[in-house]
Enzyme design. Structure first.
Site, mmCIF file in Angstrom:
data_model
loop_
_atom_site.group_PDB
_atom_site.id
_atom_site.type_symbol
_atom_site.label_atom_id
_atom_site.label_comp_id
_atom_site.label_asym_id
_atom_site.label_seq_id
_atom_site.Cartn_x
_atom_site.Cartn_y
_atom_site.Cartn_z
ATOM 1 N N ASP A 1 5.936 1.488 -11.789
ATOM 2 C CA ASP A 1 5.879 2.656 -12.656
ATOM 3 C C ASP A 1 7.045 3.629 -12.513
ATOM 4 O O ASP A 1 7.588 4.103 -13.508
ATOM 5 C CB ASP A 1 4.593 3.444 -12.386
ATOM 6 N N GLU B 1 -1.618 0.538 0.389
ATOM 7 C CA GLU B 1 -1.078 0.250 -0.936
ATOM 8 C C GLU B 1 0.383 -0.195 -0.832
ATOM 9 O O GLU B 1 0.798 -1.142 -1.496
ATOM 10 C CB GLU B 1 -1.207 1.506 -1.801
#
Length: 451
Positions: free
Chosen positions: A188, A416
């Site tokens: 992103d 993550e």
């Protein structure tokens, strides 16, 4: 090994058994009944490429659940073939995540291009890992897959998804799929998107970022970038998410996205052949896409693939992990594979505190070791590169990366992503694709046939 939570195989080391059980627990805890959330805090819905990676790991825990993961995602597919990047859980309050269903308005705004009335979804997409995931899920228990008609049920949707990408999204006319929002390639906040994003006027500050309730501002995109993300999505929504009528303020050919489309086409060929259909068209499309990927996105001077900005038809001068992901493509010319390996092992991507692959050039002008996709090392891209190394016969280096992936997953409590300078886990903990891909590497023979 019959069950991950039962008695280990005699050859399984104790630390591997502990890691298997921990990874299985993450996937069990993040299961909603129909799909798996990436994280119980930061990401409370179903994400497209997350679900594909999750299914790859879930196949070792429950083949039925892995099948359901992909089937529930395909339930949100639009009539034009696109698989939206989020399928929303109606039980989650709108304020828990932004942009929420009331922002995307898929069932109303996208009626003209065939968005379903239920479930509500986003209007953009993510990388096409789904056909590869479906084939791997099938291969883990072919008899059960055939008994349930798994491949027969999802084959039409997967074919329509790839057809959408190769027609509606060929915005540059060069035969590659384009992305129209920085969230679509999955990376992103990559510095690769800074130049095309600079042309986008940010939306007015009329939205509330729910991501900052659960994530540190030092890890997340800036407010300025978020305003541009919102502007792009709102403009797309205003045209009914119609690719033919939207004037895209952001349009990029991303090498990682297209590499995954190629591997997906090869998986679709295997799926078609298993179902008794001809798979040659998919094999030919994969070969054609590989040629176009090399012709349009390879930068020989840098030794990796670059993203192409379609606004001025130029390569973006940034080194990112997306330029290494094409290692998963089996038909790459041998000299390009050697150059990619040199780049992978060189100073731009050899991190001091982890063997995982950083998401961005360590010496690049926009490197940030903590901020989302601007430097941190991610488990899913490293998993893809490990697979690419095996694809091209570099088994010793693949094994080195494989061991790093499982070790770091356990050490960071399935973080993550990882700071490449300190080795610290960042972002959410007990992250689903980290657990799923660690499980896959622990339980898959490194000589497993590749599609």
């Amino acid at each position: 090994m019959k069950t991950l939570l039962g008695r280990p195989a005699p050859s399984a080391p104790a630390d591997h058994l502990t890691l298997r059980r921990g990874a299985a627990r993450v996937l069990i805890d993040n299961w909603t009944g129909t799909s798996t959330v990436p994280s119980r805090t930061l990401y409370p819905h179903q994400w497209s490429w997350d679900s594909a990676f999750i299914a790859i790991g879930l196949r070792h825990l429950s083949v039925r659940r892995a099948q359901r993961e992909l089937e529930s995602l395909l339930a949100g597919q639009w009539a034009d073939g696109r698989l939206p990047h989020i399928v929303f859980n109606p039980a989650v309050p709108y304020g828990a995540y932004f942009p929420s269903p009331d922002f995307w308005q898929s069932s109303r705004a996208a009626r003209g291009v065939g968005a379903p009335a239920i479930p509500e979804t986003s209007g953009i997409i993510q990388p096409p890992v789904h056909a590869l995931a479906a084939w791997l899920v099938h291969c883990s228990d072919p008899a059960e897959s055939d008994r349930r008609g798994f491949l027969a049920r999802i084959h039409p949707g997967l074919t329509a998804w790839h057809d959408y990408l190769l027609t509606h999204r060929d915005l540059g006319g060069g035969g590659l799929a384009a992305v129209v929002h920085p969230w679509e390639p999955g990376m992103d906040n990559s510095p690769c998107w800074d130049r095309p994003l600079a042309r986008v006027e940010p939306a007015a500050d009329t939205f509330r970022r729910a991501d900052l309730d659960h994530g540190s501002p030092t890890d997340r995109p800036t407010d300025l970038d978020y305003g541009r993300y919102v502007r792009l999505a709102a403009t797309y929504r205003a045209t009914g998410y119609d690719d033919r009528s939207t004037v895209h303020g952001f349009a990029v050919e991303d090498p990682g996205f297209n590499a995954l489309l190629i591997t997906g086409e090869l998986a679709l060929a295997r799926i078609a052949e298993h179902l008794g259909h001809a798979g040659g068209a998919h094999t030919e499309r994969a070969a054609d896409l590989t040629r176009r990927l090399v012709d349009r996105l390879w930068d020989d001077s840098a030794g990796l693939f670059r993203a192409r900005d379609l606004a001025d038809d130029s390569l973006i001068d940034e080194r990112s992990v997306t330029g290494l992901v094409p290692l998963v493509v089996p038909g790459l010319p041998a000299d390009l594979v050697r150059r990619l390996l040199e780049t992978l092992n060189g100073p731009h991507f050899r991190a001091p505190a982890t063997r995982l692959v950083p998401s961005y050039d360590l010496s690049g002008p926009s490197f940030d070791s903590q901020r989302y996709w601007r430097g941190p090392a991610w488990f899913n891209t490293s998993w893809l590169i490990e697979r690419g190394l095996r694809t091209h016969g570099w088994h010793a280096q693949a094994q080195h990366l494989r061991q790093a992936l499982v070790t770091e997953a356990g050490r960071t409590r399935f973080a993550e992503y990882i700071d490449p300078l300190t080795g610290e886990g960042r972002g959410a903990r007990y992250f689903s694709w980290t657990a799923a891909l660690a499980l896959d590497l622990l339980l898959t023979d490194d000589k497993e046939p590749l599609p």
